[in-house]
Design an enzyme around this catalytic site. Structure first.
Site, PDB file in Angstrom:
ATOM      1  N   TYR A  72     -25.191  57.189 -24.166  1.00 21.19           N
ATOM      2  CA  TYR A  72     -24.519  58.456 -23.850  1.00 21.19           C
ATOM      3  C   TYR A  72     -24.709  58.861 -22.388  1.00 21.19           C
ATOM      4  O   TYR A  72     -23.809  59.442 -21.783  1.00 21.19           O
ATOM      5  CB  TYR A  72     -25.002  59.571 -24.784  1.00 21.19           C
ATOM      6  N   GLU A  81     -38.529  41.898 -48.469  1.00 18.34           N
ATOM      7  CA  GLU A  81     -37.246  42.080 -47.782  1.00 18.34           C
ATOM      8  C   GLU A  81     -36.524  43.338 -48.232  1.00 18.34           C
ATOM      9  O   GLU A  81     -36.129  44.164 -47.408  1.00 18.34           O
ATOM     10  CB  GLU A  81     -36.323  40.864 -48.018  1.00 18.34           C
ATOM     11  N   ASP A  98     -35.233  37.296 -50.293  1.00 22.53           N
ATOM     12  CA  ASP A  98     -34.179  36.644 -51.070  1.00 22.53           C
ATOM     13  C   ASP A  98     -34.192  35.147 -50.780  1.00 22.53           C
ATOM     14  O   ASP A  98     -34.532  34.721 -49.663  1.00 22.53           O
ATOM     15  CB  ASP A  98     -32.796  37.199 -50.684  1.00 22.53           C
TER      16      ASP A  98
END
Lengths: 510, 370
Positions: free
Chosen positions: B102, B198, B250
């Site tokens: 910004y 995870e 996973d």
């Protein structure tokens, strides 16, 4: 029955064939009338070696009724010629000779007069003066449709300021329109293809005045008349020439009636048809004539002479484009003469690019045959098709499949010939002979290459400008950042920006 | 293994580095030469795996950004970012990466249109000076990760400087959130190991059933690829208390070569910092391709991106190339053509993971992948 048919034959011929002659719609009828009168005037001036000064006036008389007036500074017409020129359909003078001229069949102006008479009942009015010592005459010409004869109804002396010239006035039913097929477009294009001509125009509305200035004060080279080339004749024409010839032997017939045929070639043609060189031309049967044609096809004959052509010329094309069109770049190519079916012809291309021309539209293609603008039937014209099938992308233009290229471009395509092959009698589209298409393409490629060089050069310059603008947008930020980090003074910052701008502008990495 | 704090060690020296670089550029400009900045190449192709140190180390390859038409915008933006960083350092302030984006809106033509553009420039500057973005005054706004279990984090009150002892067993069904900067933290713990997880879903299940209590461990939710703060937190905690770190993600190429590998050995993108942001003691618990058969788990077919990622890792990832068991695991997965999620264990009952899977795994730590 037969007698009745003959009585109505002239007007019926006309009514039945008006589409062939260019009078099929009221808009086209008005334009064709002007076209024929202008063609006649220009041909007459050039034959007499006079730089043409034309005045075209359209006067609105009532709704759908106009009076067309075309005035020239030509040699004028003697009374005896008036009926022949303005009154007879298919008046012969231009039909037999092989020489580049605007009108080809001699139908033109008489058909316009006939159209005017049929739609308004008014005669053609011709005013003409042939020299300083003669008074000008005003003739009112009516065509006697019963006997197919032109008749001069009135002949009075009138005042005429110039030493010589002709004015033709025809009243007709028609529609005056502007745009692609309008009178203005036709005159503008006529001026383009005839830089030695000056045209003033007064349209039907008040103040509708246009003037097309002369861009070249020399007449185009005079086109000489030539004899037919053997490769251009067909059986019918050959038979007629055999009948009409004064030659007493076949071998001399070929030598005197054709160009490029000497004793050896004449003998070879006759013997090839298994005829006697000594036999009389008048005795040749249709069967024998066909053999002669077959024999001609077997014999190698030098190309016809090309001094019968009068091209516009590259220099005059350029001058004309520069006079009429505000553009950045101009190019013109005049090909050397070539031959199709024994007829010499020559292709010329002119091109104007950039400047005031708009870039979003398709290219404007102006087609010309023997310096006459062709406004109708673009799609069926070999000149148009040649432009389509040229790969303009290679020359820096955009082009969609099967369309004209787009870009700020005006293209002029001119074919000059002793006999321009039109697709129909209304003379609006050039037929696609291989030789003509080939010449067109070579000419287009040549101007295309010139255009590509220009487009590339402009593109490079524009790229460089854009890059410079881009760089100059960000360099100040380098200055600001360095000033912030190093606590530099305004002057030191300005020095950085200046030096860097300069360095990058010189850099070849641009 | 270095555990020295990288942050705030030399804020003034970073400002000095910025000035030196700027001075060099100015000199080049005034000499009418085109200035250039040299950046280390930030990709896996420019790192080498140092097994003895346990992390990726940057190789020498650099790319030169010479000031030309094509680079003038980025060049100007990089310099302005350096100036902004210097300002942050000198005023002892900080800005998030989004705030930096910004701030650039004041730079007229040199502004950034999207945050990824300004992030890249910040990372370039980091790499240019071989420093951490926090040293440049930039902080990430991303979450560091969640912690629950046998751990007391010692922090200080921002205003009073009072010592705060944060007990990670006392968050109920919630969790302690890892802060952006972890260097000032101290740890007290009697746990046996750290379990890094995870997905938030699996973390929730283990927290809800107070798995940490029965297993005497610390649970940390990674939330995908672990942030630098999260990696640093685990590293410091594990170093300070000699804890083992087990990773549970996973069973897909993303879990293996992105999440686990980044946690253990660092990333190719910020390779000059991997030394601090890696956890070499991490070991891979599961889900492994072998678990699919062993626990009869439901699977999904590998997507094209999964296969591409696995083949990429085999071909380009120096960590995978160093560890044969990982190559075998990835090849096996490609052969099987399927992937498996942590939560697939729910097929055998919601608490199968707590009652069966984790205990069986923990009983055979030798089987963990390196």
């Amino acid at each position: 029955m037969a007698a009745r048919q003959r009585e109505i034959s002239v007007s019926e011929f006309f009514t039945k064939n008006r589409h062939l002659l260019g009078f099929d719609s009221p808009t086209k009828a008005l334009l064709t009338t002007i076209k024929e009168a202008v063609d006649n005037s220009l041909d007459a001036c050039e034959e007499a070696g006079i730089l043409p000064d034309l005045e075209v006036t359209i006067q609105a008389l009532a709704e759908n009724r106009y009076r067309i007036e075309v005035t020239d500074n030509g040699p004028g017409i003697v009374k005896a010629q008036v009926p022949k020129i303005f009154g007879k359909l298919l008046y012969g003078s231009k039909f037999h000779r092989l020489r580049q001229s605007r009108g080809q069949q001699g139908i033109g102006i008489s058909a316009a007069g006939m159209y005017g008479q049929l739609t308004t009942g008014k005669p053609i009015v011709i005013e003409s003066r042939t020299n300083r010592r003669q008074a000008a005459h005003r003739y009112e010409l009516v065509i006697d449709t019963l006997r197919n004869q032109p008749v001069i109804k009135r002949d009075i002396e009138v005042d005429w300021e110039a030493p010589h010239g002709t004015r033709v006035a025809i009243e007709l039913e028609g529609t005056y329109k502007k745009g692609r097929h309008g009178v203005e477009t036709y005159l503008r294009q006529t001026a383009l293809a005839n830089p030695h001509v000056e045209i003033r125009f007064q349209g039907p509305a008040e103040g509708e005045v246009l003037a097309f200035q002369r861009a070249s004060s020399t007449l185009p080279p005079e086109a000489l008349e030539i004899q037919p080339h053997p490769h251009g004749v067909e059986v019918g024409l050959l038979l007629r020439m055999l009948k009409e010839s004064k030659a007493r032997r076949l071998s001399s017939f070929f030598q005197t009636e054709f160009s490029r045929v000497g004793p050896t070639l004449a003998q070879r043609i006759v013997e090839g048809a298994e005829l006697q060189p000594r036999s009389s031309p008048k005795r040749v049967t249709a069967e024998a004539a066909e053999k002669l044609i077959a024999s001609i096809r077997q014999v190698r004959i030098p190309a016809p002479p090309t001094n019968c052509l009068s091209p516009i010329g590259e220099e005059r094309l350029l001058a004309s484009l520069k006079e009429q069109i505000a553009a950045d770049f101009y190019a013109a190519v005049s090909r050397s003469p070539a031959v199709y079916r024994g007829n010499p012809f020559q292709v010329e291309i002119g091109l104007a690019y950039g400047g005031d021309l708009t870039s979003d539209d398709l290219v404007s293609l102006y087609r010309f045959a023997n310096r006459v603008p062709l406004l109708y039937q673009q799609g069926g014209c070999a000149l148009f098709k040649s432009v389509l099938s040229t790969n303009w992308k290679a020359y820096g233009l955009q082009q969609s499949r099967g369309a004209l290229p787009s870009g700020p471009l005006i293209l002029m395509a001119h074919v000059a010939s002793v006999w321009v092959p039109f697709t129909s009698e209304s003379k609006e589209a050039v037929a696609g002979y291989d030789e003509i298409v080939r010449e067109m393409k070579l000419a287009l490629q040549e101007v295309g290459r010139q255009l590509a060089r220009h487009v590339r050069r402009t593109q490079r310059r524009r790229d460089a400008d854009r890059k410079r603008a881009y760089i100059e947008k960000y360099i100040p930020h380098i200055g600001i950042a360095l000033q912030d980090i190093l606590g530099l003074s305004e002057k030191q910052e300005a020095e950085i920006v200046e030096t860097l701008t300069d360095t990058l502008a010189r850099s070849r990495k641009m | 293994m270095s555990s020295k704090t990288p942050v705030k060690s030399a804020a003034t020296s970073v400002a000095k580095k910025i000035r030196t670089e700027a001075r060099g550029i100015r000199t080049k400009i005034l000499q009418r030469k085109t200035p250039a900045m040299k950046f280390p190449v930030r990709s896996l192709s420019n790192v080498v795996y140092r097994p003895e140190k346990g992390h990726f180390q940057i190789k020498g390859r650099k790319k030169e950004r010479t000031l030309t038409v094509g680079t003038v915008k980025t060049f100007a933006q990089t310099l302005r970012m350096m100036a902004f960083s210097q300002e942050l350092i000198e005023t002892d302030d900080m800005a998030t990466k989004r705030e930096a984006y910004y701030v650039s809106k004041n730079w007229d033509d040199a502004r950034f249109n999207e945050q990824p553009e300004s992030d890249t420039v910040i990372e370039d500057v980091e790499a240019l000076f071989g420093v951490n973005r926090e040293q440049l005054g930039f902080v990430p706004e991303e979450k560091g990760g969640d912690v629950a279990g046998e751990l007391i984090v010692v922090d200080h009150d921002r205003d009073t400087g009072e010592k705060l002892r944060i007990d990670c067993t006392r968050f109920g069904s919630g969790a302690y959130s890892i802060p952006i900067s972890v260097e000032q933290l101290q740890f007290e713990t009697n746990a046996d190991y750290i379990l890094a997880i995870e997905t938030a879903g699996m973390f929730q299940r283990l927290v809800k059933h107070s798995y940490w209590r029965s297993a005497n461990c610390i649970l940390i939710s990674l939330g995908g690829v672990p942030t630098r703060a999260c990696r640093r937190f685990i590293r410091r905690l594990a170093d300070d208390h000699q804890l083992s770190v087990y990773v549970f993600v996973d069973g897909d190429p993303y879990g293996y070569s992105n999440i686990y590998r980044t946690l253990k050995a660092g990333s190719g993108n910020a390779a000059h910092l991997n030394e601090f942001f890696c956890v070499p003691q991490a070991r891979f618990l599961g889900v492994t391709p072998g678990d699919i058969d062993e626990y009869d788990l439901p699977t999904h077919p590998l997507k094209d991106v999964d296969i591409k990622r696995a083949k990429d890792a085999l071909k380009n990832d120096p960590f995978i190339q160093h560890h044969k068991p990982w190559q075998e695991a990835l090849q096996k997965q490609i052969r099987m053509g399927v992937r498996v999620e942590q939560q697939a264990l729910a097929k055998h009952g919601l608490n199968f993971v707590i009652d069966e899977y984790l205990p069986r795994k923990m009983a055979n730590k030798k089987a963990f992948l390196p």
